[in-house]
Design an enzyme around this catalytic site. Structure first.
Site, mmCIF file in Angstrom:
data_model
loop_
_atom_site.group_PDB
_atom_site.id
_atom_site.type_symbol
_atom_site.label_atom_id
_atom_site.label_comp_id
_atom_site.label_asym_id
_atom_site.label_seq_id
_atom_site.Cartn_x
_atom_site.Cartn_y
_atom_site.Cartn_z
ATOM 1 N N LEU A 131 93.733 83.423 25.875
ATOM 2 C CA LEU A 131 92.950 84.864 25.625
ATOM 3 C C LEU A 131 93.144 85.797 26.921
ATOM 4 C CD1 LEU A 131 89.793 83.759 23.545
ATOM 5 C CD2 LEU A 131 92.003 84.123 22.879
ATOM 6 N N GLY A 176 93.652 79.425 24.786
ATOM 7 C CA GLY A 176 94.284 80.172 23.690
ATOM 8 C C GLY A 176 95.637 79.752 23.143
ATOM 9 N N ASN A 198 91.359 74.521 28.948
ATOM 10 C CA ASN A 198 90.829 74.521 30.413
ATOM 11 C C ASN A 198 89.486 75.423 30.467
ATOM 12 O OD1 ASN A 198 92.408 76.670 29.788
ATOM 13 N ND2 ASN A 198 92.793 76.805 32.177
ATOM 14 N N GLU A 199 88.881 75.593 29.293
ATOM 15 C CA GLU A 199 87.981 76.657 29.244
ATOM 16 C C GLU A 199 86.910 76.513 30.090
ATOM 17 O OE1 GLU A 199 89.461 75.657 26.675
ATOM 18 O OE2 GLU A 199 89.728 77.329 25.318
HETATM 19 C C1 LIG Z 1 81.816 81.560 26.083
HETATM 20 C C2 LIG Z 1 82.314 81.660 24.874
HETATM 21 C C3 LIG Z 1 83.840 81.029 24.222
HETATM 22 C C4 LIG Z 1 84.997 81.426 24.610
HETATM 23 C C5 LIG Z 1 86.133 80.757 24.078
HETATM 24 C C6 LIG Z 1 87.261 81.255 24.682
HETATM 25 C C7 LIG Z 1 88.444 80.466 24.284
HETATM 26 C C8 LIG Z 1 89.763 80.348 24.845
HETATM 27 C C9 LIG Z 1 89.836 81.096 26.276
HETATM 28 C C10 LIG Z 1 90.919 81.389 26.665
HETATM 29 O O1 LIG Z 1 92.111 81.241 26.362
HETATM 30 S S1 LIG Z 1 90.677 82.105 28.282
HETATM 31 C C11 LIG Z 1 92.363 81.977 29.102
HETATM 32 C C12 LIG Z 1 92.699 80.852 29.772
HETATM 33 N N1 LIG Z 1 93.882 80.881 30.410
HETATM 34 C C13 LIG Z 1 94.134 80.590 31.777
HETATM 35 O O2 LIG Z 1 93.163 80.147 32.531
HETATM 36 C C14 LIG Z 1 95.407 80.893 31.975
HETATM 37 C C15 LIG Z 1 95.194 81.657 33.347
HETATM 38 N N2 LIG Z 1 96.713 82.046 34.079
HETATM 39 C C16 LIG Z 1 97.272 81.306 34.738
HETATM 40 O O3 LIG Z 1 96.918 80.020 34.938
HETATM 41 C C17 LIG Z 1 98.720 81.677 35.191
HETATM 42 O O4 LIG Z 1 98.560 83.188 34.977
HETATM 43 C C18 LIG Z 1 99.762 81.363 34.420
HETATM 44 C C19 LIG Z 1 99.606 81.469 32.821
HETATM 45 C C20 LIG Z 1 100.086 79.692 34.625
HETATM 46 C C21 LIG Z 1 101.119 81.961 34.731
HETATM 47 O O5 LIG Z 1 101.207 82.205 36.159
HETATM 48 P P1 LIG Z 1 102.181 83.040 36.813
HETATM 49 O O6 LIG Z 1 102.273 82.375 38.481
HETATM 50 O O7 LIG Z 1 103.520 82.986 36.347
HETATM 51 O O8 LIG Z 1 101.394 84.456 36.821
HETATM 52 P P2 LIG Z 1 100.200 84.993 37.485
HETATM 53 O O9 LIG Z 1 100.804 85.619 38.871
HETATM 54 O O10 LIG Z 1 99.226 84.042 37.595
HETATM 55 O O11 LIG Z 1 99.782 86.016 36.465
HETATM 56 C C22 LIG Z 1 100.487 87.343 36.162
HETATM 57 C C23 LIG Z 1 99.506 88.552 35.822
HETATM 58 O O12 LIG Z 1 98.801 87.982 34.536
HETATM 59 C C24 LIG Z 1 97.481 87.956 34.741
HETATM 60 N N3 LIG Z 1 96.800 86.802 33.940
HETATM 61 C C25 LIG Z 1 97.119 85.754 33.995
HETATM 62 N N4 LIG Z 1 96.517 85.040 32.734
HETATM 63 C C26 LIG Z 1 95.856 85.979 32.173
HETATM 64 C C27 LIG Z 1 95.035 85.790 31.256
HETATM 65 N N5 LIG Z 1 94.550 84.793 30.375
HETATM 66 N N6 LIG Z 1 94.210 87.008 30.845
HETATM 67 C C28 LIG Z 1 94.498 88.017 31.308
HETATM 68 N N7 LIG Z 1 95.292 88.281 32.699
HETATM 69 C C29 LIG Z 1 96.028 87.218 32.802
HETATM 70 C C30 LIG Z 1 97.169 87.458 36.036
HETATM 71 O O13 LIG Z 1 96.005 87.966 36.521
HETATM 72 C C31 LIG Z 1 98.367 88.495 36.886
HETATM 73 O O14 LIG Z 1 98.085 89.849 36.947
HETATM 74 P P3 LIG Z 1 98.239 90.659 37.737
HETATM 75 O O15 LIG Z 1 97.699 90.368 39.232
HETATM 76 O O16 LIG Z 1 99.672 90.896 38.056
HETATM 77 O O17 LIG Z 1 97.421 92.024 37.665
#
Ligand SMILES: CCCCCC/C=C\CC(=O)SCCNC(=O)CCNC(=O)[C@H](O)C(C)(C)COP(=O)(O)OP(=O)(O)OC[C@H]1O[C@@H](n2cnc3c(N)ncnc32)[C@H](O)[C@@H]1OP(=O)(O)O
Length: 322
Positions: A131, A176, A198-199
């Site tokens: 998400l 997600g 990993n929530e």
């Molecule tokens: C409480 C009520 C119930 C809620 C239930 C919720 C259910 C599901 C929850 C979710 O799905 S929450 C999302 C979980 N995801 C993560 O933890 C992943 C986080 N991201 C990463 O670990 C890494 O970004 C990656 C996917 C392994 C990729 O690594 P990479 O080194 O290639 O890229 P980054 O530099 O880290 O990221 C680039 C850019 O994208 C932004 N970003 C990354 N993930 C997200 C995300 N999930 N949502 C929004 N933005 C994201 C990151 O901040 C970077 O942004 P900038 O610095 O370039 O602006």
């Protein structure tokens, strides 16, 4: 194409052989009416275009459309649609992207020529980052509700999809992203990436319908451990615990899924009904409680502690680069 002429423009059936047009005219393959001309044309296409017949055929048998972060390619030879998520930087699921997936899945479901879907990513190293955290951090109330409802709707459609669905997991797949993969019928993952719910690491709680899938795949004990600790499994660990079905080198992921699909020669009605029997209890459970589920999500997300942790997590992602 004029009725009465070979779809390949080979000259049989009346029209003159036009070498220059041979490659272009293969587009007419979709309406092939003279299969007996194939061998004849195969020879000529090779000598005319210098490209392999298979390459030309694959190209012209596929139609590709790109819209709202999704690429849809339809191979009318195999009946397989490849749905490729293409929303840089990480395919995070925001409101518009979820709506786009929901709509596109609906169109694919209605496509009589499609028998199976491969869900994959067009981005390097990422299947789907889950998400979009920015949707949950300091949210607007109305949008937050719409966002969650869109996730529910998209998931119900994907999980209950009547056609075969296979995930080609070509990169990381947390939270997600793991939900998307787990909702498919079969999962092939590239080596050296991670997947899992990993929530808790973000200070949030995976909803019951995420957890139900996890428990169904991993079993109660392993789910308890993995969910509480917010564990991300490496590809190799995921294979061991059955979270994915195969792990292969990155370049082999799509071919492996295609091979698997070609081996699923199961009568469609029997397979679809069996899937429905196994899955409907879960998606119906959500469908019947969508409003309550949304309210509980909104309530939790708005907790001060949750907001603080989400903010810190977002910041830690941004700080990674520094
Ligand atoms: C409480 C009520 C119930 C809620 C239930 C919720 C259910 C599901 C929850 C979710 O799905 S929450 C999302 C979980 N995801 C993560 O933890 C992943 C986080 N991201 C990463 O670990 C890494 O970004 C990656 C996917 C392994 C990729 O690594 P990479 O080194 O290639 O890229 P980054 O530099 O880290 O990221 C680039 C850019 O994208 C932004 N970003 C990354 N993930 C997200 C995300 N999930 N949502 C929004 N933005 C994201 C990151 O901040 C970077 O942004 P900038 O610095 O370039 O602006």
């Amino acid at each position: 194409m004029r009725a009465g002429t070979c779809a390949w423009n080979c000259g049989r059936g009346g029209s003159p052989l036009r070498y220059a047009n041979a490659e272009r005219s293969m587009a007419a393959l979709r309406t092939l009416r003279f299969p007996s001309c194939l061998a004849f044309c195969r020879k000529h296409v090779n000598s005319i275009t210098g490209r392999s017949f298979a390459k030309c055929q694959a190209r012209f048998l596929s139609s590709v459309t790109e819209r709202d972060g999704l690429q849809v390619s339809h191979n009318s030879n195999t009946g397989v649609v490849t749905l490729s998520m293409n929303k840089p930087p990480v395919n995070s699921l925001n409101l518009e992207f979820l709506q786009s997936m929901h709509k596109t899945l609906g169109e694919i479901q209605d496509d009589q020529d499609c028998r199976a879907v491969i869900l994959t990513s067009g981005l390097t190293n990422i299947f789907c980052a889950g998400l979009d955290i920015t949707e949950m951090y300091q949210p607007d109330d109305k949008r937050l509700r719409e966002f969650w409802t869109s996730l529910q709707d998209m998931w119900i459609r994907l999980y209950s999809f009547p056609k075969t669905t296979m995930a080609a997991i070509t990169g990381h797949s947390p939270a997600g992203g793991a939900l998307l993969a787990m909702s498919c019928d079969y999962r092939v993952m590239a080596e050296n990436f991670t997947i899992g719910l990993n929530e808790t690491k973000l200070g949030i709680v995976a909803p019951t319908w995420f957890i139900d899938l996890y428990v169904g795949i991993l079993g109660q004990r392993l789910s308890e451990l993995a969910l509480q600790t917010g564990k991300l499994f490496t590809s190799e660990e995921a294979l061991k615990v059955g979270l994915v079905d195969q792990v292969v080198p990155l370049n082999d992921v799509i071919p492996t899924v295609e091979k698997e699909l070609s081996e699923w020669k199961i009568p469609a009605l029997a397979r679809g009904m069996t899937k429905d029997v196994l899955r409907r209890i879960y998606w119906r459970k959500l469908q019947e409680t969508q409003d309550v589920d949304t309210e509980s999500f909104v309530f939790l997300i708005k907790q001060e502690k949750v907001q603080q942790t989400l903010g810190l997590y977002l910041q830690s992602l941004k700080n990674k680069k520094k």
